[in-house]
Design an enzyme around this catalytic site. Structure first.
Site, short mmCIF file in Angstrom:
data_model
loop_
_atom_site.label_atom_id
_atom_site.label_comp_id
_atom_site.label_asym_id
_atom_site.label_seq_id
_atom_site.Cartn_x
_atom_site.Cartn_y
_atom_site.Cartn_z
N LYS A 174 0.81 -1.22 0.00
CA LYS A 174 0.00 0.00 0.00
C LYS A 174 0.84 1.27 0.00
N GLY A 185 9.13 -1.76 2.69
CA GLY A 185 8.48 -1.68 3.99
C GLY A 185 9.14 -0.69 4.95
N THR A 186 8.86 -0.89 6.23
CA THR A 186 9.41 -0.03 7.27
C THR A 186 10.92 -0.05 7.21
N GLY A 239 14.86 2.67 24.50
CA GLY A 239 15.05 1.38 23.83
C GLY A 239 16.04 1.55 22.69
N GLY A 282 8.21 1.75 21.40
CA GLY A 282 7.91 0.38 20.98
C GLY A 282 7.06 0.38 19.73
N ASP A 318 6.99 -8.88 11.62
CA ASP A 318 6.55 -8.19 12.84
C ASP A 318 5.14 -8.59 13.27
N HIS A 329 45.35 -11.65 11.81
CA HIS A 329 45.88 -10.56 12.64
C HIS A 329 46.17 -9.36 11.74
C1 LIG Z 1 13.88 3.30 13.20
C2 LIG Z 1 13.87 1.82 13.07
C3 LIG Z 1 15.07 1.14 13.00
C4 LIG Z 1 15.10 -0.23 12.85
N1 LIG Z 1 16.31 -0.86 12.77
C5 LIG Z 1 16.36 -2.19 12.61
C6 LIG Z 1 17.59 -2.87 12.46
O1 LIG Z 1 18.66 -2.25 12.47
N2 LIG Z 1 17.60 -4.20 12.31
C7 LIG Z 1 16.43 -4.92 12.29
O2 LIG Z 1 16.49 -6.14 12.15
N3 LIG Z 1 15.25 -4.32 12.41
C8 LIG Z 1 15.17 -2.97 12.57
N4 LIG Z 1 13.96 -2.36 12.68
C9 LIG Z 1 12.75 -3.19 12.65
C10 LIG Z 1 12.40 -3.60 11.22
O3 LIG Z 1 12.17 -2.43 10.47
C11 LIG Z 1 11.18 -4.49 11.20
O4 LIG Z 1 11.38 -5.61 12.04
C12 LIG Z 1 10.91 -5.01 9.80
O5 LIG Z 1 10.64 -3.94 8.94
C13 LIG Z 1 9.73 -5.97 9.79
O6 LIG Z 1 9.49 -6.39 8.49
P1 LIG Z 1 8.02 -6.77 8.00
O7 LIG Z 1 8.18 -7.26 6.60
O8 LIG Z 1 7.42 -7.68 8.98
O9 LIG Z 1 7.17 -5.43 8.07
P2 LIG Z 1 7.39 -3.96 7.50
O10 LIG Z 1 8.77 -3.69 7.13
O11 LIG Z 1 6.74 -3.08 8.48
O12 LIG Z 1 6.58 -3.98 6.15
C14 LIG Z 1 5.19 -4.12 6.13
C15 LIG Z 1 4.67 -3.55 4.83
O13 LIG Z 1 3.32 -3.91 4.70
C16 LIG Z 1 2.60 -2.81 4.14
N5 LIG Z 1 1.20 -2.98 4.52
C17 LIG Z 1 0.65 -2.92 5.76
N6 LIG Z 1 -0.66 -3.19 5.71
C18 LIG Z 1 -0.95 -3.44 4.41
C19 LIG Z 1 -2.13 -3.79 3.73
N7 LIG Z 1 -3.28 -3.98 4.37
N8 LIG Z 1 -2.09 -3.97 2.39
C20 LIG Z 1 -0.92 -3.80 1.70
N9 LIG Z 1 0.24 -3.47 2.31
C21 LIG Z 1 0.21 -3.30 3.66
C22 LIG Z 1 3.25 -1.60 4.76
O14 LIG Z 1 3.01 -0.45 3.98
C23 LIG Z 1 4.71 -2.03 4.78
O15 LIG Z 1 5.36 -1.64 3.59
C24 LIG Z 1 13.89 -0.96 12.80
C25 LIG Z 1 12.68 -0.30 12.85
C26 LIG Z 1 12.67 1.08 12.98
C27 LIG Z 1 11.35 1.76 13.02
C1 LIG Z 2 54.76 -3.03 7.41
C2 LIG Z 2 54.34 -4.44 7.73
C3 LIG Z 2 52.99 -4.71 7.86
C4 LIG Z 2 52.58 -6.00 8.18
N1 LIG Z 2 51.24 -6.23 8.31
C5 LIG Z 2 50.82 -7.48 8.64
C6 LIG Z 2 49.44 -7.74 8.84
O1 LIG Z 2 48.59 -6.86 8.74
N2 LIG Z 2 49.05 -9.00 9.16
C7 LIG Z 2 49.99 -10.01 9.30
O2 LIG Z 2 49.57 -11.13 9.60
N3 LIG Z 2 51.31 -9.80 9.13
C8 LIG Z 2 51.74 -8.55 8.80
N4 LIG Z 2 53.09 -8.33 8.65
C9 LIG Z 2 54.00 -9.46 8.80
C10 LIG Z 2 54.26 -9.76 10.27
O3 LIG Z 2 54.81 -8.64 10.89
C11 LIG Z 2 55.16 -10.97 10.44
O4 LIG Z 2 54.63 -12.07 9.75
C12 LIG Z 2 55.31 -11.35 11.90
O5 LIG Z 2 55.85 -10.30 12.64
C13 LIG Z 2 56.16 -12.60 12.05
O6 LIG Z 2 56.29 -12.90 13.42
P1 LIG Z 2 57.58 -13.63 13.97
O7 LIG Z 2 57.32 -13.86 15.41
O8 LIG Z 2 57.89 -14.79 13.12
O9 LIG Z 2 58.77 -12.60 13.75
P2 LIG Z 2 59.01 -11.09 14.13
O10 LIG Z 2 57.76 -10.38 14.44
O11 LIG Z 2 59.86 -10.55 13.06
O12 LIG Z 2 59.80 -11.17 15.48
C14 LIG Z 2 61.08 -11.68 15.55
C15 LIG Z 2 61.78 -11.13 16.78
O13 LIG Z 2 62.97 -11.84 16.99
C16 LIG Z 2 64.00 -10.94 17.41
N5 LIG Z 2 65.28 -11.56 17.08
C17 LIG Z 2 65.78 -11.81 15.86
N6 LIG Z 2 66.96 -12.44 15.96
C18 LIG Z 2 67.20 -12.58 17.29
C19 LIG Z 2 68.25 -13.17 18.04
N7 LIG Z 2 69.28 -13.76 17.43
N8 LIG Z 2 68.17 -13.15 19.37
C20 LIG Z 2 67.12 -12.56 19.99
N9 LIG Z 2 66.11 -12.00 19.34
C21 LIG Z 2 66.14 -12.02 18.00
C22 LIG Z 2 63.70 -9.68 16.63
O14 LIG Z 2 64.25 -8.56 17.28
C23 LIG Z 2 62.17 -9.67 16.64
O15 LIG Z 2 61.69 -8.95 17.75
C24 LIG Z 2 53.54 -7.03 8.35
C25 LIG Z 2 54.90 -6.76 8.22
C26 LIG Z 2 55.31 -5.48 7.93
C27 LIG Z 2 56.76 -5.21 7.83
#
Ligand SMILES: Cc1cc2nc3c(=O)[nH]c(=O)nc-3n(C[C@H](O)[C@H](O)[C@H](O)COP(=O)(O)OP(=O)(O)OC[C@H]3O[C@@H](n4cnc5c(N)ncnc54)[C@H](O)[C@@H]3O)c2cc1C
Ligand SMILES: Cc1cc2nc3c(=O)[nH]c(=O)nc-3n(C[C@H](O)[C@H](O)[C@H](O)COP(=O)(O)OP(=O)(O)OC[C@H]3O[C@@H](n4cnc5c(N)ncnc54)[C@H](O)[C@@H]3O)c2cc1C
Lengths: 61, 474, 474
Positions: free
Chosen positions: C40, C45-46, C188, C277, C318, C450
């Protein structure tokens, strides 16, 4: 599924190691053949049974 | 004066306190083992001090500045002023909070901390050389050792890091000022992450890459949205160019590159960042004294318990081979500690996730379609674009897609690739799906909260099954 | 002139095109059924037009403005200027992109669309009254019907929505200008989400709540960080106050409230938003003609196939009871369509997730510790604070925690509660864990990238098992 890959939860895989079972040989009864903890335990019991049977054969009462 | 050589003993010696080593040490401590952790530089290793954490902090901060500055369509108008030095200070604060935490957690779990650089004396002891003049060294005997000495940035010949003109990622993340311009050599993940940071806060960024695209190793369609956004940011790309030499010129430098045909190009900038890969730190450990060999790249070979060829010596993290990722290091650290404690642990994970924190992010786990095929599966692929995600549209970031690769006959999820908003977080659910042996149907049947990006995972599984709601099906 | 009553027929009639109805219609179309969808007002929907999507769009936009304006610690200085009207326009653009998409998807899946308000004539047909003067009505006969007429905001006696002084969430999300001040009746989730939006872009916000805390129904420790942040935003709370009446005063209004002891307080503001609500829309359907009754709150009772007491009439979303959530509506819609098509579907999910998009967000799924106990489980609880998450610290949002409730003897994950950054997304993995029957060990053993927030889920499971790495264990 291709050989070598076993579909089983980490907990089931760990249990297999704990019980000394090669999980690749366990028949899976889960969905699509997934290996469950239960399957692992069953496999472990049957190997123990086999070992016991063998022992029985060597040393009959 | 040199302090005399003292000798101590420990059950478990961990060398290197990165995410591999400190996790191994903590876990060993939890399991009641007597454990000593030696670190020559800083607790937390590369990851916490110069890698993952600093880069992600700078990425988040520069994203915030950039996004707020580019939100006129949302009715948000800003006059922005970024103080790079303060951003770096903030980042340093985050780092020290985390590294302080690592130290505390080690102690709380009974780990003995030792500062110094370890070298193997033989396969039962190391010499720990303390930092600074006259601090001496000591011999530490161990029952078992875990090598976790990590990796360092590879230097391109002629581009030795000097911290002033030629930077590694480590120095680039610690600059006092935004460079007016920067040449980045290498379009891998580190280069691309930092290219985004600098471009977003106002540097002129030029990226030089030897290969012919960004993020080599990632599928083309994953890299494409990243390249597109980088182009929008004004990053200037030059592919098929090898960096050859550089010279000072005026306030900055000129970098000379050569293409396949030997043609030379020149790029001027204030500084250059060289990010062409990392190599294991195994050459300063006197590994040969322990009887451990490395492969031609310097990696130590290990088995599925993280053991080296010496039963009682383990190697984990970056020294133990690709992928060089922090969470791979931590996982191996946990397993090594548990194996030492006699637990039935092994590196038996089904999939190792990875994330690239570019704009947009990339998250991957498990197999690509091609890998699934080559391993004998009959892959079916689902795809869901973020353009069809309500939540993505409400954030203003709706580029990219979720892709799931499954085995068609069984339905088992084998892998997933995501490029788009929060890809690094969304990949977690798919990692769990793969580990659990979940099927497409399992993912599709799981209720996902509305409106969230994670709904895209569910819809992607439905798409693979032929019945997504919010996109047309294959 | 009234157009004569025409009569058409359809196999499946869906009444209401919200996330319940349109999903049911699309799924029915995919399954090859002849389906007509009557609406309608507006497709989506909502949820798409006045609820989930507009509120999340405004939340994201106001968060961006606020975060950028409060990032001096990151070295980001802004002079900010928010144009609320343009923000609303942007939001409207997102909404119309999505509602347009819904219409297209319906058509692409073979759904016949009909505009008008449906009322039951009997249990085999409805009268559809077309909007506008002289548009007439038509009778539609059906084999099966799905009622998905949703809900509307409850009016507090004396506070009838007039769109000018007294607003429902719908009107509050469509204002041309930021109100200088606003009184929000009801703390709420809808009231609290919008309180955040208005406070972040500069309104003086007062919240009046009859009960004694924000987010009634959520555990105290989940609501606490939200209240704390709201306090920081300067939102002024008054608990134990019932709104009694209001009057115009100057440019705005004065709202009179009464506490338990009958003491009256007055609150002046430009406008008031009443969000106490929602109630099901079942009173305008002439349900009695179809022989369907509602309970005292107006909800229609259904079974686990979404059937009403009439075998061939289904009710979803709902109108079919709590929780009133969009994804619950969609799930029920899918199941209803599949049941009609003869598939073995049922509402057999283990857990219904929910999210609150406050600052910080809340995400919940499955059981609380208390619920687990009362259902005879022996719960074990893990907790992990975002303060210990590297990724959380790098985003500057490290408040809150992840909590997982599991059954101690079996290890099965039963529920999870998250308050903190991206809680709405992080809860997805836990939903899958519950559906899959995953154990704490499964979550703990799954490698998480990580540095991500999702690592907190893994560490939380480890904490429940007594061996988290990055926090002290219970
Ligand atoms: C501000 C707000 C935030 C929300 N945030 C979330 C969220 O983040 N996550 C979440 O899961 N839920 C959220 N909800 C709840 C969610 O919107 C509802 O649970 C969901 O819309 C329900 O779906 P539904 O299909 O049952 O009904 P609705 O979405 O209400 O749809 C019902 C439809 O039926 C139509 N209708 C009604 N009567 C008739 C009729 N006689 N003939 C023809 N059409 C008709 C209406 O016009 C409407 O379009 C939120 C609700 C609000 C108000
Ligand atoms: C810029 C950058 C971004 C990265 N981003 C990610 C990411 O997002 N996700 C991810 O999974 N990996 C990432 N990596 C890779 C990650 O850092 C390495 O895989 C990880 O650090 C390996 O761990 P490790 O324990 O084997 O060695 P390391 O972390 O290199 O540690 C080895 C340690 O041993 C010490 N050491 C060495 N030799 C000796 C010694 N003879 N005696 C005593 N101490 C010693 C060193 O000083 C060091 O502290 C990134 C690397 C770089 C450079």
């Amino acid at each position: 599924t291709p050989e070598g890959r076993v579909f089983a939860a980490p907990s089931a895989r760990r249990l297999a190691r704990e019980l000394g079972v090669d999980i690749a040989t366990v028949e899976g009864t889960g969905p699509s053949g997934r290996v469950t903890e239960h399957d692992v335990r069953t496999a472990a019991e049957s190997t123990t049974d086999e070992v016991e049977q063998e022992t029985d054969e060597v040393q009959p009462d | 004066m040199v302090v005399g050589d003292i000798s101590t003993g420990t059950d478990v010696l961990v060398i290197g306190a990165g995410p591999g080593g400190y996790v191994a040490a903590i876990r060993a401590g939890q399991l009641g083992l007597d454990v000593t952790l030696v670190e020559k530089d800083a607790y937390g290793g590369t990851c916490l001090n110069y890698g993952c954490i600093p880069s992600k902090a700078m990425i988040t901060a520069s994203d915030l500045a950039y996004d707020a500055n580019n939100a006129e369509d949302m009715g948000i108008y800003t006059k922005l002023d970024v103080n790079y030095g303060e951003m770096v200070e903030w980042k340093d604060g985050v780092v020290s909070q985390l590294t302080g935490g690592v130290e505390k957690l080690c102690k709380a779990n009974g780990v003995s901390l030792m500062e110094g650089r370890a070298e193997f004396a033989d396969d039962k002891s190391v010499r720990v050389v303390h930092g600074g003049e006259g601090q001496g060294s000591e011999t530490v005997e161990f029952e078992q050792a875990i090598i976790s000495t990590g990796s360092r940035a590879i230097e391109v010949p002629g581009f030795e890091f000097d911290g002033e003109h030629i930077l590694s990622s480590r120095e680039a993340l610690a600059l006092d000022d935004v460079p007016e311009s920067i040449v980045i050599v290498g379009a891998g993940y580190i280069g691309m992450e930092l290219a985004g940071v600098f471009a977003k806060i106002g540097s002129d960024v030029t990226v030089i890459e030897m290969l012919d695209s960004v993020l080599p190793g990632y599928e083309d369609d994953l890299a494409r949205p990243v390249k597109k956004k980088a182009d929008e940011l004004g990053i200037d790309f030059h592919f098929g160019q090898a960096a050859k030499e550089w010279e000072e010129s005026g306030d900055g430098i000129t970098v000379m590159t050569e293409n396949e045909d030997g043609e030379v190009s020149e790029f001027g900038a204030e500084k250059a960042l060289v990010a062409v890969g990392r190599q294991p730190v195994t050459d300063t450990l006197e590994l040969e004294n322990a009887g451990i060999e490395t492969d031609e790249k310097g990696f130590i070979q290990t088995d599925d318990r993280a053991r080296t060829e010496k039963e009682h010596i383990f190697a984990i993290g970056d020294v133990a081979g690709e992928p060089m990722l922090a969470h791979k290091a931590s996982k191996e650290g946990q397993v090594a500690a548990e194996v030492i404690a006699g637990e039935p642990s092994a590196l038996d994970y089904q999939a190792m996730p990875a994330a690239v924190f570019t704009d947009p992010e990339i998250g991957t786990v498990g197999m690509t379609e091609e890998e699934a095929e080559s391993q004998g599966f009959e892959p079916v692929v689902g795809k869901f674009p973020f353009q069809a995600s309500g939540r993505a549209l409400t954030t203003g970031h709706a580029e990219g897609f979720v892709r799931i690769v499954a085995d068609e006959p069984s339905g088992f999820v084998l892998g997933a690739q995501i490029v788009g908003p929060e890809a690094s977080e969304l990949i977690a659910e798919l990692g769990l799906a793969i580990e659990m042996g979940a099927t497409l149907e399992d993912l599709a049947a799981t209720v996902h909260t509305h409106p969230t990006l994670s709904e895209a995972v569910m819809e992607c599984a439905e798409n693979a099954l032929g019945h997504a709601i919010h996109t047309l099906n294959r």
